[in-house]
Design a protein around this motif. Structure first.
Motif, PDB file in Angstrom:
ATOM      1  N   VAL A 136      46.603  -3.052  36.999  1.00 41.56           N
ATOM      2  CA  VAL A 136      46.767  -4.335  37.700  1.00 41.56           C
ATOM      3  C   VAL A 136      47.895  -4.216  38.716  1.00 41.56           C
ATOM      4  CG1 VAL A 136      47.349  -6.768  37.411  1.00 41.56           C
ATOM      5  CG2 VAL A 136      45.949  -5.622  35.696  1.00 41.56           C
ATOM      6  N   THR A 144      53.201 -18.320  45.972  1.00 42.38           N
ATOM      7  CA  THR A 144      52.385 -18.970  44.943  1.00 42.38           C
ATOM      8  C   THR A 144      53.260 -19.939  44.159  1.00 42.38           C
ATOM      9  OG1 THR A 144      51.140 -16.915  44.702  1.00 42.38           O
ATOM     10  CG2 THR A 144      50.865 -18.553  42.961  1.00 42.38           C
ATOM     11  N   PHE A 176      43.240 -20.680  31.838  1.00 39.43           N
ATOM     12  CA  PHE A 176      42.141 -21.060  32.725  1.00 39.43           C
ATOM     13  C   PHE A 176      41.730 -22.507  32.471  1.00 39.43           C
ATOM     14  CE2 PHE A 176      41.878 -16.534  33.275  1.00 39.43           C
ATOM     15  CZ  PHE A 176      41.541 -16.425  34.610  1.00 39.43           C
ATOM     16  N   SER A 191      44.367 -24.816  33.856  1.00 45.19           N
ATOM     17  CA  SER A 191      44.297 -24.963  35.313  1.00 45.19           C
ATOM     18  C   SER A 191      43.272 -26.016  35.698  1.00 45.19           C
ATOM     19  CB  SER A 191      43.929 -23.628  35.969  1.00 45.19           C
ATOM     20  OG  SER A 191      44.910 -22.668  35.695  1.00 45.19           O
ATOM     21  N   LEU A 239      48.034 -24.841  40.255  1.00 46.89           N
ATOM     22  CA  LEU A 239      48.224 -23.616  41.043  1.00 46.89           C
ATOM     23  C   LEU A 239      48.047 -23.928  42.509  1.00 46.89           C
ATOM     24  CD1 LEU A 239      45.868 -21.312  38.931  1.00 46.89           C
ATOM     25  CD2 LEU A 239      48.349 -21.184  38.967  1.00 46.89           C
ATOM     26  N   GLY A 271      48.698 -21.916  46.587  1.00 46.94           N
ATOM     27  CA  GLY A 271      49.129 -20.718  47.286  1.00 46.94           C
ATOM     28  C   GLY A 271      48.226 -19.541  46.982  1.00 46.94           C
ATOM     29  N   ASP A 272      48.794 -18.367  46.934  1.00 48.44           N
ATOM     30  CA  ASP A 272      48.027 -17.143  46.753  1.00 48.44           C
ATOM     31  C   ASP A 272      47.634 -16.992  45.283  1.00 48.44           C
ATOM     32  OD1 ASP A 272      47.067 -14.597  46.522  1.00 48.44           O
ATOM     33  OD2 ASP A 272      48.595 -13.681  47.769  1.00 48.44           O
ATOM     34  N   LEU A 273      46.425 -17.428  44.959  1.00 51.22           N
ATOM     35  CA  LEU A 273      45.987 -17.410  43.564  1.00 51.22           C
ATOM     36  C   LEU A 273      45.689 -16.000  43.072  1.00 51.22           C
ATOM     37  CD1 LEU A 273      43.710 -20.575  43.345  1.00 51.22           C
ATOM     38  CD2 LEU A 273      46.183 -20.367  43.381  1.00 51.22           C
ATOM     39  N   ALA A 274      45.434 -15.094  43.993  1.00 48.92           N
ATOM     40  CA  ALA A 274      45.214 -13.704  43.581  1.00 48.92           C
ATOM     41  C   ALA A 274      46.493 -13.145  42.959  1.00 48.92           C
ATOM     42  CB  ALA A 274      44.797 -12.856  44.775  1.00 48.92           C
ATOM     43  N   ASP A 328      46.880 -14.665  39.569  1.00 54.71           N
ATOM     44  CA  ASP A 328      45.942 -14.075  38.610  1.00 54.71           C
ATOM     45  C   ASP A 328      46.463 -12.733  38.107  1.00 54.71           C
ATOM     46  OD1 ASP A 328      43.473 -13.983  37.191  1.00 54.71           O
ATOM     47  OD2 ASP A 328      42.708 -12.577  38.673  1.00 54.71           O
ATOM     48  N   HIS A 365      47.744 -11.660  34.234  1.00 54.53           N
ATOM     49  CA  HIS A 365      47.336 -10.501  33.430  1.00 54.53           C
ATOM     50  C   HIS A 365      48.562  -9.746  32.918  1.00 54.53           C
ATOM     51  CE1 HIS A 365      43.135 -10.983  34.090  1.00 54.53           C
ATOM     52  NE2 HIS A 365      43.230 -10.889  35.405  1.00 54.53           N
TER      53      HIS A 365
END
Lengths: 412, 270
Positions: free
Chosen positions: B176, B217, B238, B241, B248, B250-253, B256, B260
């Motif tokens: 990750v 984020t 999840f 959310s 959440l 902004g940059d959710l990637a 995420d 993790h």
């Protein structure tokens, strides 16, 4: 107009959370969209529109994340599926539909000599990798950094349920960098089974990038010189760029190619096609599933492929996508906003050019949803053949209002 | 006394068996994510502030085949570093030994240097006991809203700092982490906080209390009760959310990927 509310979606989500991990697992999780300003559950659809459980109706540009290519509940496809359903779908044996569909696809997609069918994109990308390994008797898989090929362990990014050994033989190189691919092939000389690519780079949360001139030709040469299979994951692009597969659109020759999303207008089907050279290996890979022989889905696919051709769906979607892209860019510019739109017109991706954190895009997308247009904030969109100019014009009217809100809140 | 962090880190490349990895990752978390929180405690807790104000000392924890950290106490301020000299050096013969001590088992360090600074060591022991109370609170402790708020802030700081260690050493998290891009993630609890920010810069994660302007984020937790449940691992993130308990933007990637990493932290730190 009154802005949409999502009370029933939220209530249903609360129920879902009690019995389904995450409430809505996977890519449709609200966590990946704009939670609270976006519908969670759908109810019905027709053409390029659908309704959510609150009764809100949307012009849709996500197409169920791609599969709906003609339109929701297309009458011709549904009638073909209904006729097959009356006769039956699953038996102890496949039906004639499987042969007809294989014949149809082999005739449609240049260079391919055989086809097998499954349910989801992951099924066939993973199968293609196995076929490549069987054909070459090698272990290594080369893929593009940040590419998505499904949920199987070999191509995931270290998330839940995986062990490092799952991706021990998978190595990544940068999109459009054939030199990196060649370096990896050299590093693992004699052990690379396949290079798997998408026809254009379409990462979530990022701009889409078309292939640079010569990129696929270079990969083809590397594969030919190294005895390596070139696998095309055309799950997302297939039948939205060309009826003959995206390799026909971009002008290159894969050994194996995978389809899913636009193959059957929402009926659950995927396909792997390959050249004659790979047919022997394909037959030695045991590939099956309880529902892989479903005749209803195959009948739907046959009708869908016919209708896509009859209606000139790809050029129509290209035209509508171009109208949408140009309209959005013009409206944004008129408001003093900068948007970056990337990818082919049928599968566009938009972001605000002067931000990296998506906040303007999330606001834009949330406001659009509350006004009846689904434009995902982080994922590429999908044109649908049912989109007409009136739908695009209405979408642009909504978009203009959303641009106005973004401008007011963020200032540019 | 010269103790370079690099010497103690020499075994990173030799991690082999899963048990070795587990002990090493946990030891790193204890030294780099948990222990430096005594410095935050001195900012948050009046009693700790009083103790730290009397301290002018650097105390190092050195683990054979494992991590090294030196904590600098400069009469109320201070910092943590991974290399360099220290006035007091406490040695641990193995990562497992260190982890046992942090787990409350009977395992004591070997004082290598600076034992004459026993008063500072006593003060440090008081600080670390207080930190333990905040990180492993009783129900009575948690009934106090101020205590609960500090518990949440310290726990978030520990958890986010520990993300760096899993990103560096946990085999699955490394996968990750290779996709982590630069940015700032701000965690906020309600309107009044606490607020904690993690920063990713050139692949390295650092944490600090407070907000930052225009974070990449934002992860806003509903309130302290919800934050406590999240820290205890009782939350389906999840689901939360979608329900609005976690907001959440902004940059959710990035969120995420951090999620993790955060999940992996719980496998090492209880």
């Amino acid at each position: 107009m009154a802005l949409y509310k999502f009370d029933k979606s939220l209530a249903l989500f609360e129920r879902a959370c009690k019995v389904i991990p995450g409430g809505i697992p996977g890519h449709t999780s609200p966590a990946f969209a704009v939670a609270g300003s976006y519908p969670y559950f759908a109810a019905s659809g027709r053409g390029c529109r659908y309704k959510d459980v609150d009764g809100n109706e949307y012009i849709d540009f996500m197409a169920a994340y791609g599969p709906v290519v003609l339109g929701y509940n297309d009458p011709v496809v549904d009638a073909a599926a209904a006729r097959q359903r009356e006769a039956g779908s699953l038996f102890n044996h496949p039906t004639a539909r499987s042969v007809e569909l294989a014949e149809r696809m082999v005739a449609l997609v240049p260079g391919m000599g055989w086809a097998v069918f499954a349910r989801n994109g992951s099924d066939v990308t993973s199968y293609a990798v196995q076929v490549a390994r069987e054909h070459t008797q090698r272990r290594k898989i080369l893929m593009i950094k940040g590419a998505y090929h499904g949920v199987q362990a070999w191509c995931r990014d270290g998330t839940g349920g995986l062990i490092p050994e799952d991706y021990e033989h998978v190595h990544a190189f940068a999109w459009n960098d054939a030199t990196q691919a060649a370096d990896l092939v050299g590093k693992h000389a004699g052990d690379v089974a396949c290079i798997i690519v998408t026809p254009f780079h379409h990462p979530a949360f990022g701009d889409q990038v078309l292939p640079a001139p010569g990129f696929f030709a270079d990969l083809r040469r590397i594969c030919d010189e190294g005895g390596i299979a070139l696998v095309l994951d055309d799950v997302r692009g297939g039948f939205r760029l060309s009826m003959h597969g995206s390799h026909a659109y971009f002008g290159f020759r894969p050994d194996l190619t995978c389809y899913c999303k636009a193959i059957a207008n929402g009926y659950t089907l995927s396909a792997c096609l390959g050249t004659d050279a790979y047919k022997g290996a394909a037959s030695r890979v045991f590939f099956t599933g309880s529902y892989f022989g479903g005749a209803v889905e195959m009948a739907a696919a046959l009708a869908n492929l016919d209708e896509l051709e009859k209606r000139g769906a790809v050029p129509h979607m290209m035209a509508m996508g171009t109208m949408l892209q140009k309209g959005l860019a013009d409206l944004a510019a008129a408001r003093g906003l900068q948007v970056a739109i990337s990818g082919p017109p049928t599968i566009p991706y938009m972001r605000f050019a002067n931000e990296r954190n998506f906040r303007r895009m999330q606001r834009f997308s949330g406001e659009a949803a509350r006004r009846g247009v689904i434009l995902h904030p982080h994922h590429n969109w999908f044109l649908i053949a049912a989109h007409q100019e009136a739908d695009i014009r209405l979408t642009l009217e909504v978009a203009d209002k959303c641009f106005e809100i973004v401008k007011k809140e963020f200032g540019g | 006394m010269i103790l370079a962090g690099g010497f103690w880190d020499a075994s990173i490349g030799r991690l082999g068996r899963p048990a070795d990895t587990r002990e090493r990752v946990t030891a790193n978390m204890h030294l780099y994510a948990v222990l430096p929180r005594v410095l935050d405690l001195a900012r948050l807790d009046d009693a700790a502030t009083g103790i730290a104000r009397d301290m002018d000392v650097s105390i190092a924890f050195a683990v054979r085949g494992g991590p090294y950290v030196a904590l600098d106490f400069k009469r109320g301020s201070g910092g943590a570093r991974r290399t360099g000299l220290a006035d007091v050096v406490l040695f641990f013969p193995s990562c497992r030994h260190l982890n046992r001590m942090f787990g409350g088992e009977k395992a004591t360090p070997i004082p290598l240097w600076g034992l004459h600074r026993f008063r500072d060591l006593q003060r440090f022991t008081k600080l670390s006991d207080r930190l333990t109370q905040y990180l492993k609170p009783s129900d009575d402790d948690m009934a106090d809203p101020c205590f609960r708020k500090r518990h949440v802030e310290l726990s978030l700081l520990v958890g986010l700092a520990a993300c760096r260690e899993v990103a560096d050493l946990d085999p699955r998290a490394q996968r990750v982490a290779t996709a982590l891009h630069d940015g700032t993630i701000q965690y906020s609890v309600g309107e009044e906080g606490p607020h904690v920010t993690a920063k990713v810069e050139h692949g390295t994660i650092s944490v600090a209390p407070g907000r930052v302007p225009d974070p990449t984020t934002t992860i806003a937790l509903r309130d302290l009760d919800f934050a406590v449940a999240l820290i205890r691992g009782e939350v389906d993130t999840f689901a939360a959310s979608g329900l609005g308990d976690i907001r959440l933007s902004g940059d959710l990637a990035l969120a995420d990927k951090f999620n993790h990493l955060f999940d992996r932290v719980g496998l090492y730190l209880k």
